[in-house]
Design a protein around this motif. Structure first.
Motif, PDB file in Angstrom:
ATOM      1  N   CYS A  97       0.839  -1.201   0.000  1.00 27.91           N
ATOM      2  CA  CYS A  97       0.000   0.000   0.000  1.00 27.91           C
ATOM      3  C   CYS A  97       0.868   1.243   0.000  1.00 27.91           C
ATOM      4  N   VAL A  98       0.548   2.172  -0.873  1.00 26.08           N
ATOM      5  CA  VAL A  98       1.291   3.430  -0.901  1.00 26.08           C
ATOM      6  C   VAL A  98       0.293   4.586  -0.944  1.00 26.08           C
ATOM      7  N   ASN A  99       0.684   5.671  -0.328  1.00 26.96           N
ATOM      8  CA  ASN A  99      -0.122   6.888  -0.391  1.00 26.96           C
ATOM      9  C   ASN A  99       0.848   8.060  -0.422  1.00 26.96           C
ATOM     10  N   GLU A 100       1.434   8.247  -1.602  1.00 29.82           N
ATOM     11  CA  GLU A 100       2.471   9.255  -1.780  1.00 29.82           C
ATOM     12  C   GLU A 100       1.986  10.635  -1.333  1.00 29.82           C
ATOM     13  N   GLY A 101       2.736  11.245  -0.448  1.00 28.90           N
ATOM     14  CA  GLY A 101       2.405  12.606  -0.016  1.00 28.90           C
ATOM     15  C   GLY A 101       1.321  12.669   1.046  1.00 28.90           C
ATOM     16  N   GLY A 102       0.755  11.520   1.407  1.00 30.96           N
ATOM     17  CA  GLY A 102      -0.281  11.523   2.446  1.00 30.96           C
ATOM     18  C   GLY A 102       0.058  10.523   3.540  1.00 30.96           C
ATOM     19  N   GLU A 103      -0.877  10.330   4.452  1.00 32.27           N
ATOM     20  CA  GLU A 103      -0.656   9.377   5.549  1.00 32.27           C
ATOM     21  C   GLU A 103      -0.691   7.944   5.028  1.00 32.27           C
ATOM     22  N   SER A 104       0.137   7.083   5.586  1.00 33.02           N
ATOM     23  CA  SER A 104       0.119   5.680   5.156  1.00 33.02           C
ATOM     24  C   SER A 104      -1.232   5.060   5.534  1.00 33.02           C
ATOM     25  N   VAL A 105      -1.562   3.944   4.900  1.00 36.03           N
ATOM     26  CA  VAL A 105      -2.868   3.328   5.137  1.00 36.03           C
ATOM     27  C   VAL A 105      -3.001   2.919   6.610  1.00 36.03           C
ATOM     28  N   MET A 106      -1.969   2.326   7.186  1.00 30.36           N
ATOM     29  CA  MET A 106      -2.076   1.907   8.589  1.00 30.36           C
ATOM     30  C   MET A 106      -2.192   3.116   9.518  1.00 30.36           C
ATOM     31  N   ALA A 107      -1.520   4.209   9.177  1.00 30.46           N
ATOM     32  CA  ALA A 107      -1.634   5.427  10.002  1.00 30.46           C
ATOM     33  C   ALA A 107      -3.066   5.968   9.923  1.00 30.46           C
ATOM     34  N   GLN A 108      -3.686   5.904   8.755  1.00 29.97           N
ATOM     35  CA  GLN A 108      -5.089   6.345   8.619  1.00 29.97           C
ATOM     36  C   GLN A 108      -5.986   5.496   9.516  1.00 29.97           C
ATOM     37  N   MET A 109      -5.710   4.180   9.540  1.00 31.71           N
ATOM     38  CA  MET A 109      -6.552   3.275  10.330  1.00 31.71           C
ATOM     39  C   MET A 109      -6.331   3.481  11.831  1.00 31.71           C
ATOM     40  N   ALA A 110      -5.069   3.723  12.218  1.00 31.23           N
ATOM     41  CA  ALA A 110      -4.763   3.947  13.636  1.00 31.23           C
ATOM     42  C   ALA A 110      -5.487   5.199  14.133  1.00 31.23           C
ATOM     43  N   GLU A 111      -5.582   6.182  13.288  1.00 30.50           N
ATOM     44  CA  GLU A 111      -6.286   7.426  13.621  1.00 30.50           C
ATOM     45  C   GLU A 111      -7.777   7.140  13.847  1.00 30.50           C
ATOM     46  N   LEU A 112      -8.349   6.308  12.955  1.00 32.35           N
ATOM     47  CA  LEU A 112      -9.770   5.942  13.089  1.00 32.35           C
ATOM     48  C   LEU A 112     -10.017   5.149  14.370  1.00 32.35           C
ATOM     49  N   TYR A 113      -9.040   4.296  14.712  1.00 34.11           N
ATOM     50  CA  TYR A 113      -9.203   3.463  15.913  1.00 34.11           C
ATOM     51  C   TYR A 113      -9.424   4.332  17.159  1.00 34.11           C
ATOM     52  N   LYS A 114      -8.717   5.455  17.211  1.00 31.54           N
ATOM     53  CA  LYS A 114      -8.841   6.351  18.374  1.00 31.54           C
ATOM     54  C   LYS A 114     -10.299   6.761  18.574  1.00 31.54           C
ATOM     55  N   GLN A 115     -11.013   6.882  17.453  1.00 29.08           N
ATOM     56  CA  GLN A 115     -12.402   7.313  17.525  1.00 29.08           C
ATOM     57  C   GLN A 115     -13.351   6.152  17.856  1.00 29.08           C
ATOM     58  N   PHE A 116     -13.130   4.979  17.240  1.00 25.38           N
ATOM     59  CA  PHE A 116     -14.134   3.907  17.336  1.00 25.38           C
ATOM     60  C   PHE A 116     -13.774   2.787  18.316  1.00 25.38           C
ATOM     61  N   ARG A 117     -12.496   2.609  18.602  1.00 24.23           N
ATOM     62  CA  ARG A 117     -12.053   1.584  19.572  1.00 24.23           C
ATOM     63  C   ARG A 117     -12.602   0.190  19.272  1.00 24.23           C
ATOM     64  N   CYS A 118     -12.720  -0.140  17.999  1.00 21.84           N
ATOM     65  CA  CYS A 118     -13.142  -1.493  17.630  1.00 21.84           C
ATOM     66  C   CYS A 118     -12.290  -1.961  16.456  1.00 21.84           C
ATOM     67  N   SER A 119     -12.443  -3.226  16.072  1.00 19.42           N
ATOM     68  CA  SER A 119     -11.678  -3.736  14.937  1.00 19.42           C
ATOM     69  C   SER A 119     -12.038  -2.967  13.662  1.00 19.42           C
ATOM     70  N   ILE A 120     -11.040  -2.787  12.822  1.00 21.24           N
ATOM     71  CA  ILE A 120     -11.230  -2.053  11.558  1.00 21.24           C
ATOM     72  C   ILE A 120     -10.579  -2.854  10.436  1.00 21.24           C
ATOM     73  N   VAL A 121     -11.282  -2.999   9.324  1.00 20.09           N
ATOM     74  CA  VAL A 121     -10.668  -3.637   8.150  1.00 20.09           C
ATOM     75  C   VAL A 121     -10.565  -2.593   7.038  1.00 20.09           C
ATOM     76  N   ALA A 122      -9.482  -2.689   6.258  1.00 18.28           N
ATOM     77  CA  ALA A 122      -9.336  -1.797   5.107  1.00 18.28           C
ATOM     78  C   ALA A 122     -10.051  -2.440   3.920  1.00 18.28           C
ATOM     79  N   ILE A 123     -10.805  -1.636   3.195  1.00 17.68           N
ATOM     80  CA  ILE A 123     -11.543  -2.176   2.035  1.00 17.68           C
ATOM     81  C   ILE A 123     -11.290  -1.327   0.794  1.00 17.68           C
ATOM     82  N   MET A 124     -11.523  -1.961  -0.360  1.00 17.36           N
ATOM     83  CA  MET A 124     -11.518  -1.213  -1.615  1.00 17.36           C
ATOM     84  C   MET A 124     -12.567  -1.806  -2.546  1.00 17.36           C
ATOM     85  N   GLU A 125     -13.043  -0.979  -3.470  1.00 15.33           N
ATOM     86  CA  GLU A 125     -13.992  -1.487  -4.467  1.00 15.33           C
ATOM     87  C   GLU A 125     -13.225  -2.289  -5.495  1.00 15.33           C
ATOM     88  N   VAL A 126     -13.733  -3.471  -5.827  1.00 12.53           N
ATOM     89  CA  VAL A 126     -13.094  -4.268  -6.877  1.00 12.53           C
ATOM     90  C   VAL A 126     -14.145  -4.626  -7.935  1.00 12.53           C
TER      91      VAL A 126
END
Ligand code: UTP
Length: 278
Positions: A133-162
């Motif tokens: 996973c890459v996010n050039e110039g932005g937050e890494s995917v795991m950093a985005q998820m860690a930020e969300l965890y602070k808010q929801f305090r539950c398991s989080i899965v990363a998804i994409m449309e396929v």
């Protein structure tokens, strides 16, 4: 806040034979860096400096990669070649590394359960390093998820449309949209048959899990392909509590497949390597 990240790297990597006959697929280089190092850098970037690997037979080179090579250090000391070591030296300075073996390949859920002793009673990240996973110039995917965890305090899965004809390769979710790109999971199906997927929102190899997942995994029966599936355990968590699904910002390459690996190599060469070289 989440300091631990688990790397299940015990799989056989059969889609990459013969390259993976005696070499872990996680050590295949995307340009000049092994796949697994990209994942570890992402974890460290998200503050998860306590890195635990679930390894298997034939995976010793991963442990060697995350250790000092005294001979090599001695050989290149004071030469221009030291620059080539900058990224891995940084990883070794910032991370702490532990390893345990999954003796039988009983699936991703089983691999994660094997990590229980190293994780303990803490929320933790999971990175499947064959998903780059890459996010050039932005937050890494795991950093985005860690930020969300602070808010929801539950398991989080990363998804994409396929695309519809690809959903059978993934765990697929159905859920209630909370806001743009964020769903509360209501259903999850591992590798649904064509026409049976609840949506085209596919889970990729990034998770944040709460530690109650271990008790659930312990009693999870083998599911699809006779393997203990993390998707089945997550569905139980979703039904009894909460699991969020997050459409991340950035790009993901399926480096477990030859096509995805080549795409990742081209992308990283053009957008990362060349820029680093100036
Ligand atoms: P994959 O489904 O990609 O399997 O596993 P694989 O064996 O690595 O690759 P192929 O399909 O044979 O080419 C997804 C992730 O889960 C890990 C793998 O290492 C990979 O990162 N895994 C899977 C384990 O650690 N243990 C298992 O028992 C199964």
């Amino acid at each position: 806040m989440i300091s631990k990240c688990l790397f299940p790297v015990a799989g056989y990597g059969t889609r990459f034979l013969p390259a993976t006959k005696s070499m872990p697929k996680e050590m295949l280089p995307v340009v000049n860096k092994p796949l697994v190092q990209y994942g570890v850098e992402e974890a460290i970037d998200a503050g998860m400096t306590d890195i635990s690997f679930i390894t298997g037979r034939g995976k010793r080179s991963i442990a060697d990669h995350f250790d000092i090579s005294y001979e090599l250090e001695h050989q290149i000391k004071g030469t221009g070649k030291e620059d080539y070591m900058t990224s891995i030296r940084r990883v070794l300075d910032d991370g702490v590394f532990s390893f345990t073996r999954q003796r039988e390949m009983k699936g991703l859920g089983h691999a994660i359960l094997t990590g229980e002793n190293m994780i303990g009673d803490n929320p933790f990240g999971v990175i499947l390093s064959d998903d780059l996973c890459v996010n050039e110039g932005g937050e890494s995917v795991m950093a985005q998820m860690a930020e969300l965890y602070k808010q929801f305090r539950c398991s989080i899965v990363a998804i994409m449309e396929v695309p519809e004809d690809q959903v059978h390769k993934y765990g697929v979710i159905a859920g209630t949209s909370m806001k743009e790109g964020l769903y509360r999971v209501e259903d999850m199906v591992e590798k649904p048959a064509q026409g049976e997927a609840p949506s085209n929102l596919a889970i990729i190899g990034r998770y944040i899990l709460t530690p109650d997942i271990f008790d659930i995994l312990r009693r999870t029966e083998p599911g699809k392909n006779g393997e203990i599936q993390i998707t089945d355990a997550l569905l139980e968590q979703a039904k009894n509590g909460c699991v969020m699904a997050y459409k991340f910002e950035g790009q993901r390459f399926d480096c477990g497949s030859v096509d995805g690996f080549v795409e990742a190599t081209n992308y990283c060469y053009e957008n990362i390597y060349k820029k680093e070289q100036g």
